[in-house]
Structures are given as structure tokens and as C-alpha cells.
Design an enzyme around this catalytic site. Structure first.
Site, PDB file in Angstrom:
ATOM      1  N   VAL A 327       0.838  -1.204   0.000  1.00  0.00           N
ATOM      2  CA  VAL A 327       0.000   0.000   0.000  1.00  0.00           C
ATOM      3  C   VAL A 327       0.872   1.252   0.000  1.00  0.00           C
ATOM      4  O   VAL A 327       0.588   2.247  -0.673  1.00  0.00           O
ATOM      5  CB  VAL A 327      -0.961   0.003   1.209  1.00  0.00           C
ATOM      6  CG1 VAL A 327      -1.698   1.319   1.328  1.00  0.00           C
ATOM      7  CG2 VAL A 327      -1.953  -1.149   1.084  1.00  0.00           C
ATOM      8  N   ALA A 328       1.970   1.200   0.765  1.00  0.00           N
ATOM      9  CA  ALA A 328       2.873   2.355   0.837  1.00  0.00           C
ATOM     10  C   ALA A 328       3.576   2.591  -0.492  1.00  0.00           C
ATOM     11  O   ALA A 328       3.793   3.726  -0.901  1.00  0.00           O
ATOM     12  CB  ALA A 328       3.908   2.133   1.938  1.00  0.00           C
ATOM     13  N   GLU A 332      -1.571   5.275  -4.907  1.00  0.00           N
ATOM     14  CA  GLU A 332      -2.989   5.061  -5.247  1.00  0.00           C
ATOM     15  C   GLU A 332      -3.660   6.298  -5.820  1.00  0.00           C
ATOM     16  O   GLU A 332      -4.577   6.201  -6.630  1.00  0.00           O
ATOM     17  CB  GLU A 332      -3.779   4.598  -3.993  1.00  0.00           C
ATOM     18  CG  GLU A 332      -3.439   3.225  -3.499  1.00  0.00           C
ATOM     19  CD  GLU A 332      -2.318   3.239  -2.472  1.00  0.00           C
ATOM     20  OE1 GLU A 332      -2.086   2.204  -1.847  1.00  0.00           O
ATOM     21  OE2 GLU A 332      -1.673   4.304  -2.306  1.00  0.00           O
ATOM     22  N   ASP A 374      -3.082  19.959 -43.053  1.00  0.00           N
ATOM     23  CA  ASP A 374      -3.774  20.244 -44.296  1.00  0.00           C
ATOM     24  C   ASP A 374      -3.484  21.705 -44.655  1.00  0.00           C
ATOM     25  O   ASP A 374      -3.109  22.492 -43.782  1.00  0.00           O
ATOM     26  CB  ASP A 374      -5.277  20.009 -44.096  1.00  0.00           C
ATOM     27  CG  ASP A 374      -6.038  20.008 -45.406  1.00  0.00           C
ATOM     28  OD1 ASP A 374      -5.389  19.892 -46.458  1.00  0.00           O
ATOM     29  OD2 ASP A 374      -7.271  20.121 -45.379  1.00  0.00           O
ATOM     30  N   ASP A 721     -10.098  17.885 -42.115  1.00  0.00           N
ATOM     31  CA  ASP A 721     -11.481  18.335 -41.957  1.00  0.00           C
ATOM     32  C   ASP A 721     -12.477  17.460 -42.710  1.00  0.00           C
ATOM     33  O   ASP A 721     -13.642  17.420 -42.382  1.00  0.00           O
ATOM     34  CB  ASP A 721     -11.628  19.797 -42.414  1.00  0.00           C
ATOM     35  CG  ASP A 721     -11.136  20.014 -43.844  1.00  0.00           C
ATOM     36  OD1 ASP A 721     -10.735  19.018 -44.486  1.00  0.00           O
ATOM     37  OD2 ASP A 721     -11.138  21.169 -44.304  1.00  0.00           O
ATOM     38  N   ASP A 725     -10.018  12.526 -44.502  1.00  0.00           N
ATOM     39  CA  ASP A 725      -8.955  12.665 -43.500  1.00  0.00           C
ATOM     40  C   ASP A 725      -9.160  11.736 -42.296  1.00  0.00           C
ATOM     41  O   ASP A 725      -8.236  11.535 -41.508  1.00  0.00           O
ATOM     42  CB  ASP A 725      -8.893  14.114 -42.978  1.00  0.00           C
ATOM     43  CG  ASP A 725      -8.503  15.095 -44.062  1.00  0.00           C
ATOM     44  OD1 ASP A 725      -7.641  14.735 -44.884  1.00  0.00           O
ATOM     45  OD2 ASP A 725      -9.054  16.206 -44.095  1.00  0.00           O
ATOM     46  N   ASN A 787       6.072   8.097  -1.707  1.00  0.00           N
ATOM     47  CA  ASN A 787       5.905   6.654  -1.515  1.00  0.00           C
ATOM     48  C   ASN A 787       7.213   5.977  -1.121  1.00  0.00           C
ATOM     49  O   ASN A 787       7.216   5.028  -0.336  1.00  0.00           O
ATOM     50  CB  ASN A 787       5.338   6.027  -2.789  1.00  0.00           C
ATOM     51  CG  ASN A 787       3.863   6.334  -2.962  1.00  0.00           C
ATOM     52  OD1 ASN A 787       3.511   7.313  -3.611  1.00  0.00           O
ATOM     53  ND2 ASN A 787       3.007   5.534  -2.379  1.00  0.00           N
ATOM     54  N   GLU A 790       7.479   6.341   2.481  1.00  0.00           N
ATOM     55  CA  GLU A 790       6.607   5.437   3.227  1.00  0.00           C
ATOM     56  C   GLU A 790       7.184   4.019   3.272  1.00  0.00           C
ATOM     57  O   GLU A 790       7.118   3.328   4.296  1.00  0.00           O
ATOM     58  CB  GLU A 790       5.211   5.440   2.601  1.00  0.00           C
ATOM     59  CG  GLU A 790       4.492   6.786   2.765  1.00  0.00           C
ATOM     60  CD  GLU A 790       3.259   6.894   1.881  1.00  0.00           C
ATOM     61  OE1 GLU A 790       2.758   5.845   1.445  1.00  0.00           O
ATOM     62  OE2 GLU A 790       2.816   8.026   1.623  1.00  0.00           O
ATOM     63  N   ASN A 815      -1.840   8.749   0.990  1.00  0.00           N
ATOM     64  CA  ASN A 815      -1.643   8.653  -0.468  1.00  0.00           C
ATOM     65  C   ASN A 815      -2.796   9.241  -1.262  1.00  0.00           C
ATOM     66  O   ASN A 815      -2.599   9.860  -2.307  1.00  0.00           O
ATOM     67  CB  ASN A 815      -1.465   7.188  -0.884  1.00  0.00           C
ATOM     68  CG  ASN A 815      -0.109   6.647  -0.488  1.00  0.00           C
ATOM     69  OD1 ASN A 815       0.756   7.391  -0.037  1.00  0.00           O
ATOM     70  ND2 ASN A 815       0.085   5.350  -0.643  1.00  0.00           N
ATOM     71  N   GLU A 951       5.604  15.580   3.756  1.00  0.00           N
ATOM     72  CA  GLU A 951       5.130  15.539   2.370  1.00  0.00           C
ATOM     73  C   GLU A 951       4.582  16.886   1.930  1.00  0.00           C
ATOM     74  O   GLU A 951       4.675  17.241   0.753  1.00  0.00           O
ATOM     75  CB  GLU A 951       4.119  14.405   2.207  1.00  0.00           C
ATOM     76  CG  GLU A 951       4.803  13.057   2.422  1.00  0.00           C
ATOM     77  CD  GLU A 951       3.981  11.860   2.005  1.00  0.00           C
ATOM     78  OE1 GLU A 951       2.861  12.046   1.505  1.00  0.00           O
ATOM     79  OE2 GLU A 951       4.477  10.726   2.167  1.00  0.00           O
TER      80      GLU A 951
END
Length: 1049
Positions: A327-328, A332, A374, A721, A725, A787, A790, A815, A951
Site C-alpha cells: 500500500v505504501a 494510489e 492540411d 477536416d 482525412d 511513496n 513510506e 496517499n 510531504e
């Protein structure tokens, strides 16, 4: 469906070039009769054999498949595994007494994964809309000849090769067809969406001699999805469904959509995730090896282990530590912060007229190395304008030339230089009269801009007339800008009573107009050479008419040559007053009217003309494009122009806008699409430095160019356009569609839409993309460095054998919530001033260089030491650096006792005094050893607070990679200061709200304890300042070393 899965007709099977064959040969090959069409029975048989005339529907992936695809990301898989293990541990640890706090961690991780998957599925479901938009431009019905009778509204899906179809003005062409005969004198089709041509094109029934002709050259063919703008014709269906040109584009879009590559950032994050998996695995194994003595003991009798003792409880405990480590190690909050930053980036770009449809495109723009643009509407205004007017002088053989400014249909945009305002001579008056009256276009004022209806060249002539003024010297511009006053004045002075429509044979258009005095005049405009051939006289400056001698002819042709070499499209003006039997013409009841019914008579009527002058027109480049291309050159971005226009016109524009320098030899830099495809070594050409031009390019040419560039490692942005294309837009790293002139097909296939159709907007968006990437790199490094800290914290805890300082749910909080606002705020860092003076980063450049990794390992090590250190200090010291920590009455222990806390039950006379934390009192009379589990709540709170504070201060370090905070102080990004305040506020919330404090297993801190937290956290800024200084010294010494080495050599 289409012709897939069925036997194609013989003509189609053999690739029958209908455009290169006579009408009779086509009828014979397709087994049809232009007078009767197919029989119903034959049509039904062909429909069964060849399938309906519609585009295939490619089934997309199911929702379940899309959901599964969202879990192919390495980081997501690690998160999923961590959540599953965490859930299992929560179940086992809370058996018999389920509590919410035990499941907070797995539930939060699962929630992140669900949201991430939902966003991904939503983006994927929008991916194939280009194909649906393509189906929308198909015709619904057609007038078809069956069994000798016309069926006026047969469903277009029932058309088969060999059907005879009637086309009229406004019809959408239902299939690819060969023109059998023209019903009107001319047939004009708007096929710009398919070929990129600016103007509608004339069609004929005559065969084209070249079997390998490109789409533009197939003048006897009309294509599905295009529109008839003038005239009517009878045509023979040659291709239906997927065999049509639009069907081929449909297939190319589908193929290109299957080749969607990951963005450079996603590739790097996947690589990072894979590396992270290995690192986490190694560290988890290392943690277990270090702590195996606590849950597995044995005695060795020789080589045989005896008295083996295994503690499942302690084994589970260290397994939980390994999960905490995972997890550290996993950032996340990173996916959420990246999405937020990209979303903010899209808002910034929208303010600059770049509308981003796919979030990852924001980041990809930043490493664009090639822009394939173009020409029409992107580099140019897509509004024809007169840039040169040539009138006749005061004597035969003399001409006058006037430069005309302006790049739009706004008559106030620009002026005519050296113009005799209010003193127009007779010759200039006649030019104005022909340009205004012999003209079918209109220009109107709508939504703060002028727009044209009809042929762009004719609209440009109307704007010229407005700039010329009227004979009386009045300002022709009316008070109401929606009507053009000068043109209206000329239309009132010379009423049109008949029109001799333009055709390709005589290359001119004429009208018969009657003046207020009652006399009729023939006014003609058209190709200069053709008008000169049919002219016998010339009008001089004072209005006198003299014979057209060789001297005058040469003077006019010299002017024509001069304008043509500048890639201007030239139109000549002439008139005739001696009209013979048309002198008294007044309408369809006049005896001469029958001559106007046959277009073959028009050339004879338009003879013995009086030539009065010519105009040079062009689609002018946008004013800001030159500077934008210079910016691209400075930024190391190559510009390639890929256009459907002719080679000479495109080359002239490229010289003017700076793709090529004025005197540059472009023999090896300018090719038609067909010439490029014929080259053996295409990649060598595409690697040439500087600009490249590809004219007369078809969809397959554009796709091939994009494919080869991508194979060579280039990051390609492609503009377009038209329908033609769309495949290349889909294939390119960044597909950029035009917002004003772009078709829905092109927009749906694109990653970004230009609201103003302007090339300079692309360059601005690239600069914004680079800035966003730099900021993303800053917060990615910030989150990863956090991280690392951690991981260091947990690893040190495990290595030292002290109680677990931080639990997974606390790490998850840091986190996701605490780190999130500062990381997002780093996305608002101001851009570097020289951001567009640096070469584009390589798509495979690493996010983290070895030096940056070393820096953050040092920072991470300090984070680990600080968080573990404050935990140890609370247990072992009554004061630290003058700050008293005994106010809560907790018992001090030795470091030896703390590191061997697992043996507490064997200690003699070990007692622990009660201590207070906020409103709670902790007592340990029943089990003193619980002091190292339930009693660590205050030490854990101190560790968590130090981690949060470090942090927050570390986010200040991330403001710049190498610049000191003294030179780039925190207030350059006020959003970061606000975010730090929010994060601290959230931390206070879980500290001082009892319910939340209980969920997170923490307690309130005293003032002294907060002073200790700040004292331990602040050095992270000083450490990184020293490391930045070393980095600056290394960067400065690098060029010096290289310079000395070069001198030595």
C-alpha cells in the site's frame, strides 16, 4: 452487407476502370441499358449477390470486455491484488466481530478501481462514433430507372451495380457512379469532404484516359456521400456499399482504430508499474527474511532442524506488514491526480480554441515531433480573395496593376493600393460591372462574420467590387452590413435577363443584362486565355475601344504569366454591346430565346468580345501562420503539409508561410501523393530535416505517411477536416479536426478539435501540452518520492523490530487524500518561458533520471528515518531538543525493550503507568505488554503527522526540478499554498473529530508534540535545497567538460 461476404460483380472483381472506358463499354460490362435500366428480377438477383448498399457495422467490444480491458494496467493489477489480500486479512482479523474500520482500506481501494474502470469504459464507448457519423452522410433515397420506368424514391440501400440513377441539384450521391450523360449544360459536385478540394468540381460524361487516375482526376465519376450543387445527370452505379470510396474510408477508420497505441505517459507508467511490482516483491521477501526469526524458530542437530516452533499469529502480523508495504509503495492517488491535471489542461486549451476530446491527448501533444497539416482552411483562411487586379492602361500594350489586401469575405478587411477612390475610370467601372453582375455568389453578414454562398471565386469578386466602390464616388457599403451596397448598386444599374452557364469546354460564364437606358450588354468572365482568343477589341483606360493587337495581347499574357507563377487563380473580364439578335432580348418569349436552350450555342454568342482586364485570386495564408511555423522550427517540430490541392498552388503557399524559405530548392521536398507512393525508400525522404509538401494526396497517402512516421518513432499530430482525412486522424498520435469546416466524421475520429480552424492554435496547444507534461512530471515525482519515504518507514520499522508505526488505512489516507491536493496544485505551476525553444522530448525519455532517483532515495530515506525516529523518541525520550514530551504521563522504555517488544511477556516486574491522549485515558493494568500495541496510538499519531508534514514541505521542493525556493518562492503557485492548507486541514479533521480518530486509530496532539513534528519535518526542505544545488553544479559543468573535450580534439 456492402459487398463483403458476397461475390462482387465481374467489373468490380477485375477492378474495371469505368472512368477510363466509354459509356457504351460501361453499359456492356455492367449488363444494363441506359434507356431502360435493370429489370426488377435482375436487380433483386444482384442485391442478393452483392448485398445492400450500406456500410458495415463493426461490432464493438461488449461492456464486460471493456471492463476487463481496464484491469490490464499493471498499477491497477497491483492495487487489485493489494485490495483482495487486505480484504481477506480484514475478514480473518475481525472474525466474529466485524467492524467498519477493518474494511476501510479494501473498500477504498475497490472504490478507486470501480471509478477508474467506469471512466475508461465511458471513453471507450465514444471511440467508434466516427463510423456512425460516416453512415449518417449516406443518401437515403435515389431516383432509379427500373423496367424502363423511373422509381423516384427507391431506398438507396437497394441500389446495385448496373442501376441507372438520375441526379439533380441538392441530391446526395447514393453510390460511386459513372456519368452517362448530362441533362443540364453542366454538372457540378461538392466533393471537398472526400478529396480536400476547395471548390466544387465540374463533371463530364467523357472518359478519362488514365486508368490509374486519382480521385480528383476522375471527372466522369461521382462518389457516394458527395453533393450535387449544380445541374443534373443520368449516371450508372459502379460500386456500392463497402466498395465505394467512402466504404474504403470506413474500412481504413476501423483498421486505424484497432491500432490505437498507448500514449507516451501511459507507456512510462506501465513500465514504472512493472518495475514497482518487482521492487515490492523483493522488499516483501526481504521483510519476511528479516523477521522470520519472530514466527519460525528451530534448533539444528547437524543439518536436521528439530524443535520447530511456528506462530501463525505473528506470521499473519508480518504478512500484514508486507501488505502495508505494498500500500505504501503504490501511489494510489496517481490515476486520480493525472486525470484531474489533464482535465484542467483541457480547460486551459479550450480557452485557446483547442477542444480536447480525449484526455490523454493533452499529454501526448507535449512530445509532438511532427505536425502533418492540411493546407486549405488550416494554413490558409479557406476564403478566396483577390490579391491582384490588372486593368488596361491609357494606350494599347499598357496595363495597370493594383495590389489588393484582405484575407476574408469582410469588405472592410484590406484595401486596394493606389486606388483612384471616387474617380474610377471607364475601364475600372466595366471591370466592377462584370465582376458584380456576372456572378451567382452571395456574401452575407452572420454571427459577427461574413460568409459566402456559391463559388468562393465569385464571392471574392463581390468583395473586390465593394472595395472598388461605385462610379459616383459614394461609399457603397450600406448601413446594414448584411447587404453589400456596391454590388446592389451595379445589379440595379444592369438587370440580368439571361444566363449563359459555365461549362468546361468554353471555360467562361456570361450574362445578358439590360441597362436603365434600355440597351442590352453581354458580360463575360472566365479563363483569361480563352477570353483573349474570343476577343477582337480591348477597352482602354478612358473607355475607348481599340482593336486587340499583338502588343496588347502580349501585355495581358505577360501579366497572366506573372500572376500564375505566384500560384494565383486568374479570371478575365470582357463585354460585348453589339449583340445582334439578342440586342432586343427581353425574356423567354423572345425569338432568340431558343438559342439559349442549347449550351452548344454559347461559345458562338460569346465572340467578338471587348477585353477589359483580369484578377488574380487565391486562398490566402492566415496572417499568424508564419510566426507559428517559426515557433515550430524553434521548438524542434517539423511541419509537413499534406493537401489535396494542386502542386504549384501548394508550393507557393508553403514558400509564403515559411515551410520552405523563399529561394529554397524543393525538388526533393515536394511530391504529389502518387510520386511519394512510387518511391522505393520512403522513410529516407520522411527523415529529411525541414518542411515537406505532399500535394494531390488521397486518404491512403495520408495514412501511409502517418504510419511510416510512427514506425520511425515520431509522435505525429495530423490535421484534417474532410471524410477523407478520418482514417489518418484516427491513426495519428494526435488527430486534430477543424471545428468550423470539419465534417462530423473527422471530428468524431479526432482527439482534438480546433474551434477556429487555425494552425497557430495547434502550436499554442503543443506549448500548453509541454507545460502540462512538465507539471505532471513534477507531481508524479512528488508522489513517488513520498511513496519511497513510506516504504523506507515500514522497512525500517520491520528491520529494527519495533512495533508497526503506520497501519495500511493511514497510508491509504496519506496517499489518496493528504497528498492529492498538493499533487493536483502542482499542475498549476507556471510554464517555463523558453518552453517552446527546447526540442521535443523523446517519447521514450524516462520520467525519472538516475540523478532524480538518487535525490528522492535520499529524501525517502530521511522520511523513513524521521517517521520511525519520532516513534522511537516518544517511547524512549522524555524530551527532545528542549521540547518536553512527558505531559501525557506515558512510561519511558529503553530502545532495547522497544526493539524486543515481542518478548515482553518474559520480562520481570514490567509495569506501565496510565497516560492520557485528548479525552481518552489508556491503562495497562491487565496486560502491560499491550503498551506496545494499543498503547502505541500516540507514537503512531506522531509518525503519521510527521509523514503528512514532510510531504507538505516536500511539495514545495517539487515546484521546480532544479531551481531553488529562494528563486522560485512558494507564492509563484498560490494554488499549492491553498492545497497545503487543505491537506493540513483534512489531517486536523481526522485528528480532532473523535469518530474519525477512532477509524484511523489516532489521537489528538498537544502543542509541544506539534512543535516536535515541525522540527523533525522541516529539514526535508534543506536537504533537497542542497541536492538541487549539487544538481545545478552538475548541469553547469556538463557543457564545460564537453567544450574542453572538443578543444582537446
Amino acid at each position: 452487407m456492402g459487398e463483403a461476404g458476397h461475390d462482387a460483380p465481374a467489373a468490380v472483381k477485375e477492378g474495371f476502370p469505368a472512368w477510363a472506358r466509354s459509356v457504351e463499354e460501361c453499359e456492356k460490362r455492367f449488363g444494363t441499358d441506359r434507356e431502360r435500366g435493370l429489370t426488377s428480377g435482375e436487380a433483386a438477383a444482384r442485391l442478393r449477390a452483392h448485398g445492400p448498399n450500406e456500410l458495415l457495422e463493426h461490432p464493438g467490444p461488449s461492456v464486460l470486455q471493456l471492463v476487463a480491458q481496464q484491469f490490464e494496467d499493471t498499477l491497477v493489477r497491483i492495487l487489485l491484488a493489494a485490495a483482495a489480500v487486505s480484504f481477506a486479512l480484514a475478514l480473518s482479523s475481525s472474525a466474529g466481530a466485524l467492524t467498519l474500520s477493518a474494511f476501510v482500506e479494501p473498500l477504498v481501494i475497490f472504490l478507486i478501481l470501480v471509478v477508474n474502470a467506469a471512466v475508461g469504459v465511458w471513453q471507450e464507448t465514444n471511440a467508434e462514433k466516427a463510423l456512425e457519423a460516416l453512415r449518417q452522410i449516406q443518401s437515403d433515397h435515389a431516383a432509379v430507372l427500373r423496367d424502363g420506368e423511373w422509381a423516384p424514391a427507391l431506398p438507396a440501400r437497394d441500389l446495385v451495380p448496373g442501376d441507372v440513377v438520375m441526379l439533380r441539384v441538392g441530391d446526395k450521391v447514393p453510390a460511386d457512379m459513372r456519368v452517362l450523360r448530362l441533362v443540364s449544360s453542366t454538372l457540378r459536385v461538392e466533393q471537398g469532404s472526400l478529396t480536400g478540394e476547395t471548390n466544387s468540381v465540374n463533371k463530364t460524361a467523357h472518359a478519362v484516359p488514365a486508368e490509374d487516375a486519382d480521385i480528383q482526376a476522375k471527372e466522369c465519376m461521382v462518389f457516394a456521400g458527395t453533393t450535387v450543387v449544380n445541374g443534373s445527370a443520368v449516371c450508372l452505379v459502379v460500386h456500392t456499399g463497402m466498395a465505394t470510396e467512402i466504404g474504403k474510408i470506413h474500412s481504413q477508420i476501423h483498421e486505424a482504430s484497432q491500432e490505437d497505441d498507448d500514449t507516451p505517459l501511459k507507456k512510462k507508467l506501465n513500465e514504472f508499474g512493472e518495475a514497482l511490482t518487482k521492487i515490492i516483491g523483493l522488499i516483501c521477501i526481504l521483510v519476511w527474511l528479516i523477521n522470520v526469526k519472530y514466527f519460525l524458530t528451530f534448533e539444528l542437530d547437524g543439518w536436521v532442524p528439530r524443535n520447530i516452533r511456528f506462530s501463525f499469529e505473528k506470521c499473519t502480523y508480518y504478512f500484514e506488514i508486507a501488505v502495508a508495504l505494498a500500500v505504501a509503495a503504490i501511489p494510489e492517488g496517481l490515476p486520480a491526480v493525472i486525470t484531474t491535471c489533464l482535465a484542467l489542461g483541457t480547460r486551459k486549451m479550450a480557452a485557446k480554441n483547442a477542444l480536447v476530446r480525449k484526455l490523454p491527448s493533452v499529454e501526448t501533444l507535449g512530445c509532438t515531433t511532427v505536425i502533418c497539416s492540411d493546407k486549405t482552411g488550416t494554413l490558409t483562411t479557406n476564403q478566396m480573395s483577390v490579391s491582384k487586379l490588372v486593368a488596361i492602361g491609357d494606350a494599347p500594350g499598357k496595363v495597370r496593376s493594383f495590389k489588393v489586401d484582405g484575407t476574408s469575405y469582410d469588405p472592410r478587411d484590406g484595401k486596394i493600393y493606389d486606388w483612384p477612390a471616387g474617380r474610377m475610370d471607364a475601364n475600372l467601372e466595366m471591370i466592377a460591372k462584370v465582376a458584380a453582375v456576372c456572378n451567382d455568389a452571395s456574401v452575407s453578414h452572420s454571427s459577427n462574420q461574413y460568409v459566402s454562398t456559391g463559388m468562393p471565386t465569385e464571392a471574392a469578386l463581390k468583395v473586390l467590387v465593394e472595395k472598388m466602390g461605385v462610379p459616383e464616388g459614394k461609399n457603397g457599403l450600406s448601413v446594414d452590413p448584411s447587404t453589400l451596397g456596391c454590388c446592389r448598386w451595379w445589379s440595379n444599374a444592369a438587370k440580368r435577363i439571361a444566363t449563359l452557364e459555365f461549362d468546361r469546354m468554353r471555360k467562361s460564364m456570361g450574362i445578358i443584362a439590360t441597362s436603365k437606358s434600355g440597351g442590352n450588354t453581354l458580360l463575360v468572365k472566365g479563363a483569361v486565355e480563352t477570353l483573349l482568343e474570343r476577343s477582337s477589341h480591348i477597352q482602354l483606360q478612358d473607355g475607348s475601344v481599340v482593336p486587340l493587337d499583338e502588343k496588347s495581347r502580349k501585355a495581358v499574357l505577360a501579366s497572366l504569366h506573372e500572376l500564375s507563377t505566384k500560384a494565383l487563380r486568374c479570371l478575365g473580364f470582357a463585354y460585348k454591346e453589339d449583340l445582334g439578335e439578342f440586342a432586343t432580348y427581353d425574356g423567354e418569349y423572345h425569338p432568340a430565346h431558343k438559342l439559349l436552350l442549347d449550351p452548344a450555342n454559347y461559345a458562338a454568342i460569346e465572340t467578338d468580345l471587348i477585353f477589359v482586364g483580369l484578377a488574380g485570386l487565391r486562398d490566402p495564408p492566415r496572417e499568424e501562420v508564419f510566426d507559428a511555423i517559426e515557433d515550430c522550427r524553434a521548438a524542434g517540430i517539423r511541419v509537413m503539409v499534406i493537401t489535396g490541392d494542386n502542386k504549384e498552388t501548394a508550393e507557393a503557399i508553403c514558400h509564403e508561410i515559411g515551410v520552405f524559405s523563399p529561394d529554397e530548392d524543393i525538388t526533393l521536398k515536394s511530391f504529389t501523393g502518387r510520386e511519394f507512393m512510387a518511391l522505393e525508400d520512403k522513410k529516407t525522404l520522411l527523415r529529411r530535416k525541414g518542411g515537406l509538401l505532399f500535394s494531390r494526396a488521397e486518404p491512403r497517402h495520408k495514412q501511409e505517411i502517418v504510419r511510416l512516421l510512427k514506425e520511425d518513432g515520431e509522435v505525429v499530430a495530423m490535421t484534417g477536416d474532410g471524410v477523407n482525412d478520418a482514417p489518418a486522424l484516427k491513426l495519428a498520435d494526435i488527430g486534430i479536426a477543424m471545428g468550423i469546416t470539419g465534417t462530423e466524421v473527422a471530428k468524431e475520429a479526432s482527439d482534438m478539435v480546433l474551434a477556429d480552424d487555425n494552425f497557430s492554435t495547434i502550436v499554442a496547444a503543443v506549448g500548453e501540452g509541454r507545460s502540462i507534461y512538465n507539471n505532471m512530471k513534477a507531481f508524479i515525482r512528488y508522489m513517488i518520492s513520498s511513496n519511497i519515504g513510506e516504504v523506507a518507514c515500514i522497512f525500517l520499522t520491520s528491520a529494527l523490530g519495533i512495533p508497526e508505526g503506520l497501519i495500511p488505512v493511514q497510508l491509504l489516507w496519506v496517499n489518496l487524500v493528504t497528498d492529492g491536493p498538493p499533487a493536483t496544485a502542482l499542475g498549476f505551476n507556471p510554464p517555463d518561458k523558453d518552453i517552446m525553444k527546447k526540442p521535443p522530448r523523446r517519447s521514450d525519455d524516462s520520467l525519472i533520471t538516475p540523478w532524480i532517483l538518487f535525490r528522492y532515495l535520499v529524501i525517502g530515506l530521511y522520511v523513513g528515518v524521521a517517521t520511525v525516529g519520532i516513534f522511537v523518541i516518544w517511547y524512549t525520550h522524555g524530551s527532545f531538543m528542549g521540547i518536553d514530551l512527558t505531559g501525557d504521563g506515558h512510561t519511558l522504555v529503553s530502545y532495547s525493550q522497544l526493539s524486543n517488544w515481542g518478548q515482553c511477556s518474559t520480562w520481570d516486574n514490567f509495569t506501565v503507568a496510565p497516560f492520557t491522549a485528548g479525552a481518552r485515558t489508556f491503562t495497562f493494568d491487565d496486560n502491560p505488554c499491550d503498551y506496545f500495541q494499543a498503547g502505541k496510538v500516540k507514537a503512531t499519531t506522531l509518525s503519521l503527522s510527521v509523514l503528512v508534514a514532510i510531504e507538505m514541505f516536500n511539495s514545495l521542493n517539487a515546484l521546480s526540478e532544479d531551481t531553488s525556493l529562494l528563486r522560485m518562492p512558494p507564492w509563484v503557485n498560490p494554488w499549492l499554498l491553498l492545497a497545503m492548507s487543505v491537506s493540513f486541514g483534512l489531517h486536523f479533521l481526522i485528528l480532532y473529530v473523535p469518530f474519525l480518530a477512532q477509524v484511523f486509530g489516532i489521537v489528538p496532539l498537544s502543542l509541544n508534540e506539534w512543535l516536535l513534528v515541525l522540527l523533525v519535518a522541516l529539514p526535508v526542505v534543506l536537504i533537497d535545497e542542497v541536492l538541487k544545488f549539487v544538481g545545478r553544479c552538475m548541469t553547469a559543468s556538463g557543457p564545460k567538460r564537453r567544450l574542453k573535450k572538443q578543444k582537446g580534439e
